[in-house]
Design a protein around this motif. Structure first.
Motif, PDB file in Angstrom:
ATOM      1  N   ARG A  93      31.306  37.847  48.483  1.00  0.00           N
ATOM      2  CA  ARG A  93      31.343  39.330  48.595  1.00  0.00           C
ATOM      3  C   ARG A  93      31.857  40.084  47.656  1.00  0.00           C
ATOM      4  O   ARG A  93      31.705  41.321  47.384  1.00  0.00           O
ATOM      5  CB  ARG A  93      32.822  39.448  49.649  1.00  0.00           C
ATOM      6  N   MET A  94      32.672  39.566  46.757  1.00  0.00           N
ATOM      7  CA  MET A  94      32.941  40.106  45.538  1.00  0.00           C
ATOM      8  C   MET A  94      31.639  40.642  44.670  1.00  0.00           C
ATOM      9  O   MET A  94      31.675  41.810  43.981  1.00  0.00           O
ATOM     10  CB  MET A  94      33.826  39.582  44.755  1.00  0.00           C
ATOM     11  N   ARG A  99      29.920  45.910  45.672  1.00  0.00           N
ATOM     12  CA  ARG A  99      31.252  45.784  45.010  1.00  0.00           C
ATOM     13  C   ARG A  99      31.309  45.203  43.531  1.00  0.00           C
ATOM     14  O   ARG A  99      32.180  44.759  43.077  1.00  0.00           O
ATOM     15  CB  ARG A  99      32.251  44.741  45.831  1.00  0.00           C
ATOM     16  N   ALA A 102      32.976  47.188  40.867  1.00  0.00           N
ATOM     17  CA  ALA A 102      34.672  47.046  40.832  1.00  0.00           C
ATOM     18  C   ALA A 102      34.847  45.532  40.468  1.00  0.00           C
ATOM     19  O   ALA A 102      35.794  45.532  39.490  1.00  0.00           O
ATOM     20  CB  ALA A 102      34.979  47.279  42.163  1.00  0.00           C
ATOM     21  N   THR A 103      34.069  44.475  40.804  1.00  0.00           N
ATOM     22  CA  THR A 103      34.303  43.297  40.377  1.00  0.00           C
ATOM     23  C   THR A 103      34.363  42.953  38.769  1.00  0.00           C
ATOM     24  O   THR A 103      35.276  42.282  38.282  1.00  0.00           O
ATOM     25  CB  THR A 103      33.667  42.301  40.986  1.00  0.00           C
ATOM     26  N   MET A 106      37.108  44.945  37.137  1.00  0.00           N
ATOM     27  CA  MET A 106      38.415  44.005  37.682  1.00  0.00           C
ATOM     28  C   MET A 106      38.454  42.805  36.422  1.00  0.00           C
ATOM     29  O   MET A 106      39.667  42.758  35.711  1.00  0.00           O
ATOM     30  CB  MET A 106      38.593  43.893  38.814  1.00  0.00           C
ATOM     31  N   ALA A 136      40.404  48.749  40.516  1.00  0.00           N
ATOM     32  CA  ALA A 136      39.443  47.991  40.558  1.00  0.00           C
ATOM     33  C   ALA A 136      39.622  47.055  41.782  1.00  0.00           C
ATOM     34  O   ALA A 136      38.778  46.746  42.461  1.00  0.00           O
ATOM     35  CB  ALA A 136      38.778  47.305  39.249  1.00  0.00           C
ATOM     36  N   CYS A 139      39.255  48.714  45.043  1.00  0.00           N
ATOM     37  CA  CYS A 139      37.890  48.897  45.492  1.00  0.00           C
ATOM     38  C   CYS A 139      37.461  47.375  45.836  1.00  0.00           C
ATOM     39  O   CYS A 139      36.533  47.485  46.524  1.00  0.00           O
ATOM     40  CB  CYS A 139      37.421  49.613  44.324  1.00  0.00           C
ATOM     41  N   CYS A 140      37.615  46.475  45.168  1.00  0.00           N
ATOM     42  CA  CYS A 140      37.174  45.159  45.379  1.00  0.00           C
ATOM     43  C   CYS A 140      37.691  44.531  46.601  1.00  0.00           C
ATOM     44  O   CYS A 140      37.047  43.970  47.551  1.00  0.00           O
ATOM     45  CB  CYS A 140      37.275  44.442  44.097  1.00  0.00           C
ATOM     46  N   LEU A 141      39.127  44.515  46.679  1.00  0.00           N
ATOM     47  CA  LEU A 141      39.593  43.664  47.784  1.00  0.00           C
ATOM     48  C   LEU A 141      40.160  44.204  49.186  1.00  0.00           C
ATOM     49  O   LEU A 141      40.076  43.696  50.237  1.00  0.00           O
ATOM     50  CB  LEU A 141      40.780  43.214  47.262  1.00  0.00           C
ATOM     51  N   SER A 144      37.703  44.048  51.966  1.00  0.00           N
ATOM     52  CA  SER A 144      37.576  42.685  52.556  1.00  0.00           C
ATOM     53  C   SER A 144      38.749  42.219  53.571  1.00  0.00           C
ATOM     54  O   SER A 144      38.692  41.802  54.610  1.00  0.00           O
ATOM     55  CB  SER A 144      37.554  41.526  51.517  1.00  0.00           C
TER      56      SER A 144
END
Length: 156
Positions: A93-94, A99, A102-103, A106, A136, A139-141, A144
């Motif tokens: 998912r990351m 994403r 953003a990953t 981060m 970041a 936005c990334c987590l 989820s």
């Protein structure tokens, strides 16, 4: 394998669980309540590290401690989501196209924060990288976590 054992032993599956919940519970060896408990523990530990790092910022040479604790806090928060969906699914998912930026930002900011403090000795740059880490990570987590937690509540 557990599913096969249940069928052979004559135990029926719980029909009240939704399809998503059954798939997730079958894919994990930990129970749902255990996964949620460890998610909360790990996430709270990450927040505690970040807050402690922020408090240490005002001490002499506190910027180094701030950068280390803040980065450790973000890593703990990142690791906590692995309890909800599993590490492989979290990594997939990351690195989804939506994403991916953003990953990368981060992970890059996690490293650059520590570089700015320990090798470059640039305090302002370290603060900027910490802010970028936070943005970041959000936005990334956040999508989820919110999707995963909301999928367990039954809709009426």
């Amino acid at each position: 394998m557990d599913k096969l054992r249940r069928v052979l032993s004559g135990q029926e599956e719980n029909e009240e669980l939704g399809l998503t919940a059954q798939v997730i519970l079958d894919a994990s060896t930990l129970s749902y309540s255990t996964r949620v408990k460890w998610f909360v523990i790990c996430f709270a530990g990450g927040i505690l590290c970040s807050i402690m790092g922020t408090a240490l910022l005002f001490l002499p040479n506190g910027l180094k401690l701030f950068a280390v604790f803040y980065t450790l806090g973000n890593i703990a928060a990142l690791a906590s989501t692995c309890f909800l969906m599993g590490p492989l699914k979290q990594l997939k998912r990351m690195f989804e196209p939506t994403r991916l930026i953003a990953t990368i930002v981060m992970l890059l900011c996690l490293v650059l924060t520590l570089c700015a403090v320990f090798w470059w000795h640039k305090k302002g740059l370290a603060i900027i990288f910490c802010i970028l880490q936070f943005l970041a990570m959000t936005c990334c987590l956040l999508p989820s976590i919110s999707f995963k937690l909301l999928s367990y509540f039954p809709t009426t």
